[in-house]
Design a protein around this motif. Structure first.
Motif, mmCIF file in Angstrom:
data_model
loop_
_atom_site.group_PDB
_atom_site.id
_atom_site.type_symbol
_atom_site.label_atom_id
_atom_site.label_comp_id
_atom_site.label_asym_id
_atom_site.label_seq_id
_atom_site.Cartn_x
_atom_site.Cartn_y
_atom_site.Cartn_z
ATOM 1 N N LEU A 163 0.864 -1.176 0.000
ATOM 2 C CA LEU A 163 0.000 0.000 0.000
ATOM 3 C C LEU A 163 0.906 1.233 0.000
ATOM 4 O O LEU A 163 1.198 1.808 1.043
ATOM 5 C CB LEU A 163 -0.925 -0.013 1.223
ATOM 6 N N THR B 85 -0.931 -1.905 -5.140
ATOM 7 C CA THR B 85 -1.060 -0.565 -5.713
ATOM 8 C C THR B 85 -0.779 -0.631 -7.209
ATOM 9 O O THR B 85 0.227 -1.210 -7.622
ATOM 10 C CB THR B 85 -0.050 0.409 -5.064
ATOM 11 N N MET C 103 0.317 1.727 -10.035
ATOM 12 C CA MET C 103 0.970 3.038 -10.025
ATOM 13 C C MET C 103 1.656 3.325 -11.358
ATOM 14 O O MET C 103 1.985 2.413 -12.112
ATOM 15 C CB MET C 103 2.012 3.079 -8.912
ATOM 16 N N ILE D 235 -0.397 7.187 -7.882
ATOM 17 C CA ILE D 235 -1.226 5.997 -7.641
ATOM 18 C C ILE D 235 -2.523 6.083 -8.443
ATOM 19 O O ILE D 235 -3.268 7.056 -8.359
ATOM 20 C CB ILE D 235 -1.543 5.872 -6.142
ATOM 21 N N SER E 214 -4.766 3.180 -8.387
ATOM 22 C CA SER E 214 -5.742 2.455 -7.564
ATOM 23 C C SER E 214 -5.016 1.601 -6.538
ATOM 24 O O SER E 214 -3.831 1.276 -6.706
ATOM 25 C CB SER E 214 -6.644 1.565 -8.435
ATOM 26 N N GLN E 215 -5.746 1.240 -5.468
ATOM 27 C CA GLN E 215 -5.202 0.380 -4.410
ATOM 28 C C GLN E 215 -6.291 -0.536 -3.882
ATOM 29 O O GLN E 215 -7.472 -0.206 -3.936
ATOM 30 C CB GLN E 215 -4.664 1.209 -3.238
ATOM 31 N N GLN F 59 1.919 10.431 -4.499
ATOM 32 C CA GLN F 59 2.113 9.813 -3.194
ATOM 33 C C GLN F 59 2.471 10.866 -2.142
ATOM 34 O O GLN F 59 3.070 11.889 -2.461
ATOM 35 C CB GLN F 59 3.236 8.774 -3.259
#
Length: 313
Positions: free
Chosen positions: A111, A135, A137, A148, A150-151, A194
């Motif tokens: 994450l 993640t 990225m 990013i 999506s996570q 980030q």
């Protein structure tokens, strides 16, 4: 159709590659690490990603070092729309990141911004995290520092180790990538920078980190053992010989013994004092020159010389 170059190496990467193929994306080539010697017999073995790629009759490129290689020139020739990496294992030069029309993206097993680097799953377990995740990225010149897309989170249980978490994260990664890709391709989804204030790192595990520090608590020793199972495997020493430690169990009992002291030794159990008055039971180990075995097999075999009051480590 979106033309993709996929870059990955271990078993973690295989479901991600296969999901792209199943979803109908054009995988123009697969880039993976060179075949390496494996096991005691040093048999030259292809990577799991290479094996998967060949099953699908895909072009496989295996540069020893991607920067300035003929394989990098081949990637330029193929003119991909997207470069997708998942645990490839090499740093990508900026010139390569500029090749794909839609950019380069990475499926990273943490994450972010926590655990940038090559061993995020190992560190998450060793640090006693209750969760980790995947993640998606953008890739930039700085390692794992891109924005990013999506996570997705996933729990880490006390029964999990690196092997089980990689299996779970691989499935999470493939599903998250397939959900995210269409929005990246359409331009609908933009990367979010980030938070640099929360960055932590997970560099590749060193030999020194594999050695168990018995000054740690039993729970911390358990985290270390699980965070190195099934590779690279934590170890301790006994009378100058090395024991690889595969599984332990933190116990409820307390002790005043010096950390590293064998406080219980019978035909079925080997308990060792840890930091903070805590105690751990060794469940599975591999003495030097022997096969991996249960503690009972060890204590009734080559471990008969082990006795209470002796020190390990």
């Amino acid at each position: 159709m979106t033309k993709i170059i996929f870059m990955g190496t271990p078993a973690f990467s295989v479901p991600i590659l296969e999901s792209l193929i199943t979803a109908g994306y054009e995988v123009a080539a697969v880039v993976t690490q060179p075949d390496r010697p494996v096991g005691r017999k040093k048999i030259i073995t292809p990577t799991p990603v290479k094996e998967a790629a060949l099953k699908h009759n895909l072009l496989v490129l295996q540069p020893e070092k991607i920067s300035g290689s003929p394989e990098m020139e081949k990637i330029k020739e193929l003119a991909p729309d997207l470069l997708i990496t998942a645990a490839f294992g090499q740093f990508l030069p900026e010139k390569l990141l500029q090749v794909p029309k839609l950019g380069a993206i990475n499926v990273h097993a943490s994450l972010l911004p926590k655990y940038r680097g090559g061993a995020p799953v190992h560190y998450a377990i060793m640090e006693g995290e209750s969760k980790t995740g995947v993640t998606i990225m953008e890739m930039i010149k700085k390692m794992d520092a891109g924005g990013i897309f999506s996570q997705q989170e996933i729990a880490i249980t006390k029964q999990d180790d690196v092997g089980t978490m990689f299996e779970k994260l691989s499935q999470v990664g493939k599903e998250l990538l397939l959900k995210t890709l269409p929005k990246i391709i359409s331009g609908e989804l933009k990367p979010i920078p980030q938070d640099e204030a929360n960055v932590t790192f997970s560099p590749n595990i060193s030999r020194e980190q594999e050695a168990i520090d018995w000054e740690k608590t039993a729970e911390e020793v358990d985290n270390q053992v699980r965070g190195m199972h099934p590779w690279p495997v934590a170890f301790t020493t006994y009378k100058g010989t090395r024991w690889k430690i595969f599984r332990v169990t933190p116990l409820e009992e307390e002790t005043t013994a010096v950390p590293g002291t064998i406080i219980t030794r019978n035909k079925k159990a080997l308990h060792i004092a840890c930091g903070g008055g805590t105690v751990v039971a060794i469940d599975e180990l591999q003495p030097a020159g022997k096969a991996k075995q249960t503690i009972q097999a060890f204590l009734n075999g080559s471990g008969q010389i082990v006795s209470e009051g002796q020190l390990v480590g």
